[in-house]
Design a protein around this motif. Structure first.
Motif, mmCIF file in Angstrom:
data_model
loop_
_atom_site.group_PDB
_atom_site.id
_atom_site.type_symbol
_atom_site.label_atom_id
_atom_site.label_comp_id
_atom_site.label_asym_id
_atom_site.label_seq_id
_atom_site.Cartn_x
_atom_site.Cartn_y
_atom_site.Cartn_z
ATOM 1 N N ASN A 62 12.529 40.257 16.294
ATOM 2 C CA ASN A 62 12.914 40.567 14.791
ATOM 3 C C ASN A 62 13.779 41.807 15.101
ATOM 4 O O ASN A 62 13.539 42.870 15.144
ATOM 5 C CB ASN A 62 11.681 40.878 14.408
ATOM 6 C CG ASN A 62 11.969 41.083 12.955
ATOM 7 O OD1 ASN A 62 12.988 41.244 12.307
ATOM 8 N ND2 ASN A 62 10.959 40.683 11.889
ATOM 9 N N LEU A 91 9.517 42.367 5.398
ATOM 10 C CA LEU A 91 10.010 43.710 6.001
ATOM 11 C C LEU A 91 11.273 43.791 5.592
ATOM 12 O O LEU A 91 11.717 44.794 5.280
ATOM 13 C CB LEU A 91 10.077 43.339 7.501
ATOM 14 C CG LEU A 91 10.293 44.418 8.334
ATOM 15 C CD1 LEU A 91 9.311 45.488 8.566
ATOM 16 C CD2 LEU A 91 10.492 44.186 9.843
ATOM 17 N N VAL A 134 3.453 49.542 10.444
ATOM 18 C CA VAL A 134 3.041 48.041 11.213
ATOM 19 C C VAL A 134 2.108 48.527 12.414
ATOM 20 O O VAL A 134 2.642 49.475 13.193
ATOM 21 C CB VAL A 134 4.126 47.258 11.570
ATOM 22 C CG1 VAL A 134 3.931 46.064 12.369
ATOM 23 C CG2 VAL A 134 5.121 47.007 10.420
ATOM 24 N N PHE A 191 13.311 44.387 12.241
ATOM 25 C CA PHE A 191 12.242 45.286 12.744
ATOM 26 C C PHE A 191 12.692 46.330 13.766
ATOM 27 O O PHE A 191 12.005 47.394 13.217
ATOM 28 C CB PHE A 191 11.105 44.472 13.501
ATOM 29 C CG PHE A 191 9.780 45.016 13.487
ATOM 30 C CD1 PHE A 191 9.476 46.200 12.904
ATOM 31 C CD2 PHE A 191 8.679 44.641 14.337
ATOM 32 C CE1 PHE A 191 8.255 46.998 13.115
ATOM 33 C CE2 PHE A 191 7.588 44.989 14.451
ATOM 34 C CZ PHE A 191 7.182 46.331 13.893
ATOM 35 N N ILE A 228 7.866 44.502 19.526
ATOM 36 C CA ILE A 228 8.696 44.456 18.282
ATOM 37 C C ILE A 228 9.099 42.911 18.194
ATOM 38 O O ILE A 228 9.329 42.331 17.038
ATOM 39 C CB ILE A 228 9.849 45.116 18.509
ATOM 40 C CG1 ILE A 228 9.333 46.590 18.583
ATOM 41 C CG2 ILE A 228 11.249 45.029 17.486
ATOM 42 C CD1 ILE A 228 9.080 47.265 17.426
ATOM 43 N N TYR A 288 12.642 50.471 12.788
ATOM 44 C CA TYR A 288 11.557 51.314 13.248
ATOM 45 C C TYR A 288 12.633 52.373 13.891
ATOM 46 O O TYR A 288 12.375 53.707 13.815
ATOM 47 C CB TYR A 288 10.979 50.556 14.606
ATOM 48 C CG TYR A 288 10.533 51.491 15.690
ATOM 49 C CD1 TYR A 288 9.516 52.396 15.296
ATOM 50 C CD2 TYR A 288 10.610 50.939 16.967
ATOM 51 C CE1 TYR A 288 8.717 53.116 16.291
ATOM 52 C CE2 TYR A 288 9.625 51.860 17.841
ATOM 53 C CZ TYR A 288 8.866 52.806 17.565
ATOM 54 O OH TYR A 288 8.228 53.688 18.543
ATOM 55 N N VAL A 299 5.375 52.701 13.138
ATOM 56 C CA VAL A 299 5.062 51.426 13.988
ATOM 57 C C VAL A 299 4.177 52.076 15.110
ATOM 58 O O VAL A 299 4.384 53.122 15.837
ATOM 59 C CB VAL A 299 6.126 50.799 14.807
ATOM 60 C CG1 VAL A 299 5.619 49.664 15.601
ATOM 61 C CG2 VAL A 299 6.984 50.205 13.703
ATOM 62 N N GLY A 344 8.654 39.069 8.492
ATOM 63 C CA GLY A 344 9.916 39.345 8.498
ATOM 64 C C GLY A 344 10.782 39.386 7.138
ATOM 65 O O GLY A 344 11.780 40.128 6.677
ATOM 66 N N CYS A 399 5.706 41.278 13.871
ATOM 67 C CA CYS A 399 6.173 41.202 12.452
ATOM 68 C C CYS A 399 7.215 39.997 12.212
ATOM 69 O O CYS A 399 8.260 40.122 11.593
ATOM 70 C CB CYS A 399 6.523 42.709 12.076
ATOM 71 S SG CYS A 399 6.683 43.150 10.566
#
Length: 260
Positions: free
Chosen positions: A81, A65, A73, A84, A78, A88, A95, A62, A54
């Motif tokens: 990021n 996001l 996602v 991210f 991961i 999560y 995710v 990103g 991502c």
């Protein structure tokens, strides 16, 4: 047959909130950044994104996001990021982590009309047995976990082992970045950008490609076409400034030797 669209903004004008997107790119290579930023400017949200990763903090997916535009996602990791990971673990985004090769094949299967397939990757683990956290609650508990998947034993390639059934992925849209495209939508990808871009393009019911170079039909030889135009609906030629926006994910340097 001419599939060219004047701008990235025009190309994504019909993408609505709640849409699902298969997005090309591998790390920072081959990311359709102009299309991503056009979506960001449009303000669409509640998106489901299928991509190898991502993006990174502040670039690529990103950017969507960080703006809170992504609801779910499907990715293989991961990555680098931090935002991210934060979203999560705090329960802000759902995710589904999928083995990288499985994710690639799920996208390809969706593009060629195969509804599901068996693979040994993940068999006998949480991938097949279920229980993988899809979404966390704010207190850190698991709010939603993955369900078990079908397992079947096959004797193949000289051994008997269990295989897990994985379903194909089809999305509303595919967003890809190509080095060269023609007006019919035939695309050629450059080096690492060829990893997930053709697969994302195949999986989208309507696929939009941004290209660094636009050529006339026939200029791309058959062996130079990595994604046929049958999979591509719109082509956007990037400006030189957009093409040059290619950050480096990691830089490793060493001291120069003193010349004698």
């Amino acid at each position: 047959m001419d599939k060219t669209v004047a701008t990235a903004d025009a190309a994504v004008a019909d993408i609505r909130s709640g849409s699902s997107l298969a997005v090309g790119g591998f790390g920072l290579s081959g990311v359709p950044i102009a299309l991503v930023r056009a979506l960001l400017a449009r303000g669409v949200d509640d998106l489901e994104v299928v991509s190898n990763n991502c993006g990174v903090d502040g670039w690529g997916l990103g950017e969507l996001l960080a703006a809170g535009r992504i609801r779910r996602v499907v990715a293989s990791y991961i990555g680098e990021n931090k935002e991210f990971a934060r979203q999560y673990l705090s329960g802000e985004v759902e995710v589904e982590l999928t083995p990288q090769g499985t994710l690639a094949e799920r996208l390809r299967a969706g593009g060629v009309g195969i509804p599901a397939f068996y693979t040994p990757a993940g068999a006998g683990t949480a991938v097949s047995d279920g229980g993988m956290p899809l979404r966390y609650a704010p207190d850190g508990s698991v709010a939603l976990a993955s369900a078990p998947k079908e397992l079947r034993r096959f004797t193949a390639f000289g051994r008997s082992r269990e295989y897990v059934l994985e379903e194909a992925i089809r999305t509303d849209y595919g967003l890809v970045r190509a080095a060269v495209g023609d007006r019919y939508g035939n695309l050629r990808f450059e080096k690492a950008a060829r990893n997930f871009n053709p697969l994302a393009g195949m999986a989208g019911r309507l696929t939009i490609a941004e290209v660094d170079e636009l050529v006339e039909p026939g200029e791309l030889g058959p062996d130079d076409i990595h994604l046929p135009g049958i999979y591509v609906d719109r082509v956007v030629l990037l400006t030189p400034e957009q093409s040059a926006d290619l950050p480096i994910e990691k830089t490793t340097v060493r001291a120069r030797r003193e010349e004698s």
